[in-house]
Write an enzyme that holds these catalytic residues in place. Structure first.
Site, PDB file in Angstrom:
ATOM      1  N   GLU A   1       3.708   2.429  -6.544  1.00  8.10           N
ATOM      2  CA  GLU A   1       2.446   3.177  -6.622  1.00  8.10           C
ATOM      3  C   GLU A   1       2.577   4.633  -6.178  1.00  8.10           C
ATOM      4  O   GLU A   1       1.956   5.523  -6.758  1.00  8.10           O
ATOM      5  CB  GLU A   1       1.348   2.483  -5.793  1.00  8.10           C
ATOM      6  CG  GLU A   1       0.803   1.217  -6.442  1.00  8.10           C
ATOM      7  CD  GLU A   1       1.666  -0.010  -6.162  1.00  8.10           C
ATOM      8  OE1 GLU A   1       2.634   0.093  -5.388  1.00  8.10           O
ATOM      9  OE2 GLU A   1       1.357  -1.084  -6.716  1.00  8.10           O
TER      10      GLU A   1
ATOM     11  N   HIS B   1      -7.306  -8.699  -1.648  1.00  7.26           N
ATOM     12  CA  HIS B   1      -7.511  -8.374  -3.066  1.00  7.26           C
ATOM     13  C   HIS B   1      -8.980  -8.427  -3.474  1.00  7.26           C
ATOM     14  O   HIS B   1      -9.286  -8.547  -4.652  1.00  7.26           O
ATOM     15  CB  HIS B   1      -6.711  -9.327  -3.963  1.00  7.26           C
ATOM     16  CG  HIS B   1      -5.237  -9.273  -3.770  1.00  7.26           C
ATOM     17  ND1 HIS B   1      -4.604  -9.885  -2.723  1.00  7.26           N
ATOM     18  CD2 HIS B   1      -4.255  -8.686  -4.494  1.00  7.26           C
ATOM     19  CE1 HIS B   1      -3.296  -9.674  -2.802  1.00  7.26           C
ATOM     20  NE2 HIS B   1      -3.060  -8.951  -3.872  1.00  7.26           N
TER      21      HIS B   1
END
Lengths: 343, 326
Positions: free
Chosen positions: B56, B125
């Site tokens: 990322e 999440h």
């Protein structure tokens, strides 16, 4: 690209002149803390010792190639053609600064002279350089991006992620790992696994199956040759290379971190201040890249001692004017601060 | 005639149209564009549409560098939490570089991710992290609640010259709703009144808009007229529309899927306290997640998150408070 042995006399003299300009500029930044306390705020990081490496690298550039350094970023724009006065004015927090007083020493930017930005956060600029290379690849501009960062950055996640992705995407970028022996205040053999094992840092390239070469960063011509090869490779679409350029950072990491109103200055180098190793620092001074290149160019008849002296005097006069210009430039009005938040 | 589109489809269609319109728009991320059969690869080729490693920091950092050199990258991050491993790029690079350069560079890029996955994804999440981004000058944060806004906001995000965090709610992805015809753009910083009303203002974003509209329907049966306002972007935040609504209704319930402390709801409450206090007939009420992580088990997840019932109860309580003080 020609090899260093094919460089013209004029080009070699240009290289020497640029090295002297970087050194004198950094000397004037350092002296400012003594001569004009308070004019430079925050943290300034000097590139003295890096002159041969910087100039050797940048001498290989094509006109449109980009340079993306870390926060130790004074030297590159000087060579790229940015006004030295505007650079000093920025470091002096003035409205005539290259970033109008918004960035300061750590964030010099001059996209018009091919240096889009410098990130002050260790390692992050490596990813930005790869991004610029991705743009060059998509737009087929033929540009090569020169990504400069220190040995400390090579322990950041951004380094590993970016080198992998740049290799996978075959991006036109040359990664120049400036190994100056210190990660901020920490000696490299305390924090780098390769250094601790006595191995070159360039072997990190093996992890990404790209070329990795270590070069003597105090020799601008040696740097020129390895970077030429890497830039040619990048331009030909063969992807990135990692160059470890080894030299010695001749000033401490930055001016001492003090809390106002305690004034800040540059202290002794960490070799002496922290580690008590005067011999190490003396050896680095004896290996000064500027002195070595000067002797080489006199030795091979490129110029005479008198020619060199003339260049050095010219550079000193230039930087005297640069300091005067920067000191005379007005501070920005406070209300300027709300500009440039959004495009 | 407006087109009926699924939320996820609206986003994909809008990105496709933007890539057709502007060859500088590129689109990449993990686990996408894996084969030549990928519809984006087929349309736009492998220069502009790419698969990335799980990196990322590099993905976002490359977007920042590419944006400064004229591309308009859209980075597919899938889950907003994955942005957290590259938060330096989100918070301290993309929105800072223009400012620090004295306005010399622009960083037009879109960090796109799903969020708020209240379907058993547990603590790492399911989160709402936009409160960590909405106070960053230079960064825009979009939170669409319907297909039209999803479509119009991603188009505005791609055309904007600033970095934009575009967060689409997982629980809305399959919802169908109309999208206006043509090149429909939703401007940043303009709230939308999703349901007009006169008794109470409910401000909500993303999935919470859907829940608030359902709550408003339930309240209508009890004779309470709720106005539902969706800011659509939390940075910039359209305080004017919210205050205007409060001026009309005199009561405010803020619904936010994030935990209460330092939530978007708290920021809006502060703005209304300063700019709309004189219109309030009752104290502001906040319906947020509890100050816990999101638990795995459905019974506990339901306990922690806002619901239609909690919104209805909050509205009834501010109505009652008003009655008590009259």
């Amino acid at each position: 690209m020609p090899t260093s042995s094919q460089l013209s006399k004029e080009r070699l003299i240009w290289m020497y002149t640029q090295m002297c300009r970087i050194r004198e500029f950094e000397e004037r930044v350092k002296r400012t803390f003594v001569e004009h306390p308070g004019v430079i705020r925050g943290h300034a990081h000097l590139g003295d010792g890096a002159e041969a490496s910087i100039v050797g690298c940048l001498a290989t550039r094509h006109e449109e190639d980009l340079v993306m350094p870390s926060y130790r970023c004074h030297g590159y724009p000087l060579v790229l053609g940015t006004s030295a006065g505007k650079l000093m004015a920025e470091i002096y927090q003035r409205s005539d600064g290259v970033c109008k007083g918004f960035g300061g020493s750590m964030h010099l930017a001059d996209p018009a002279h091919h240096m889009p930005t410098a990130s002050g956060i260790i390692g992050q600029g490596i990813a930005h350089a790869a991004g610029a290379a991705y743009a060059a690849q998509v737009k087929k501009t033929g540009q090569v991006i020169y990504s400069f960062f220190g040995d400390g950055s090579s322990k950041q996640g951004a380094f590993f992620e970016t080198l992998n992705m740049a290799a996978v995407w075959k991006l036109p970028v040359v990664f120049i790992l400036e190994n100056n022996g210190y990660q901020a205040y920490t000696k490299i053999d305390l924090e780098d696994a390769n250094a601790m094992a006595g191995d070159p840092l360039s072997q990190k390239a093996k992890a990404f199956s790209i070329p990795g070469i270590t070069v003597d960063g105090t020799d601008p011509l040696a740097v020129y040759d390895v970077v030429s090869t890497a830039a040619d490779r990048a331009r030909a679409g063969q992807g990135p290379s990692l160059i470890e350029s080894k030299f010695y950072r001749m000033s401490p990491h930055g001016n001492a971190i003090t809390v106002p109103p305690v004034p800040t200055q540059f202290q002794e180098h960490e070799a002496i201040e922290v580690y008590g190793n005067k011999a190490e620092f003396a050896a680095a001074q004896a290996n000064d890249p500027i002195k070595k290149f000067r002797a080489k160019l006199i030795g091979n008849g490129t110029f005479t001692d008198a020619d060199a002296k003339k260049i050095e005097d010219g550079v000193k006069a230039e930087m005297e004017e640069v300091v005067k210009f920067a000191l005379a430039s007005p501070l920005p009005a406070g209300e300027e601060a709300v500009k440039y938040v959004y495009a | 005639m407006p087109r009926e589109m699924m939320f996820a489809e609206a986003i994909a269609v809008a990105i496709t149209e933007e890539m057709q319109r502007d060859s500088n728009v590129v689109f990449y991320g993990q686990n996408m564009a894996m084969t030549d059969r990928d519809p984006f690869v087929r349309k736009f080729g492998k220069d502009r549409v790419r698969i990335t490693p799980i990196s990322e920091t590099a993905e976002l950092g490359i977007a920042v560098g590419a944006a400064m050199q004229g591309l308009r990258p859209v980075v597919e991050l899938y889950m907003a939490e994955f942005m957290l491993v590259a938060f330096d790029e989100v918070i301290n690079e993309a929105p800072r570089l223009r400012y620090m350069s004295g306005g010399q560079v622009k960083v037009p890029c879109v960090f796109k991710a799903g969020f708020g996955f209240a379907a058993g994804w547990a603590g790492q999440h399911s989160n709402c992290t936009y409160h960590t981004m909405m106070g960053i000058p230079g960064l825009r944060v979009a939170l669409p609640s319907c297909s039209a806004d999803a479509y119009g906001l991603i188009k505005s995000a791609i055309r904007d010259d600033n970095p934009v965090v575009y967060l689409h709610h997982y629980m809305l992805m399959l919802d169908k709703s109309p999208v206006p015809d043509g090149d429909y753009l939703v401007p940043f910083g303009v709230a939308d009144v999703k349901r007009p009303g006169t008794d109470v203002t409910i401000v909500a974003t993303a999935w919470m808009v859907k829940k608030s509209l359902a709550a408003a329907e339930m309240l209508a049966k009890d004779g309470i007229s709720a106005e539902v306002v969706d800011p659509r972007t939390v940075a910039p935040l359209d305080v004017d529309t919210i205050v205007k609504s409060v001026k009309k209704t005199g009561r405010l319930v803020l619904v936010d899927q994030a935990p209460r402390h330092a939530s978007a709801a708290v920021v809006i409450a502060g703005e209304v306290a300063e700019h709309g206090f004189k219109y309030l007939k009752a104290p502001v009420k906040m319906v947020t997640a509890l100050d816990t992580s999101v638990p795995y088990s459905e019974t506990m997840e339901r306990y922690v998150l806002p619901s239609e019932e909690k919104i209805v109860a909050a509205v009834k309580s501010v109505m009652a408070m008003q009655a008590a003080t009259v």
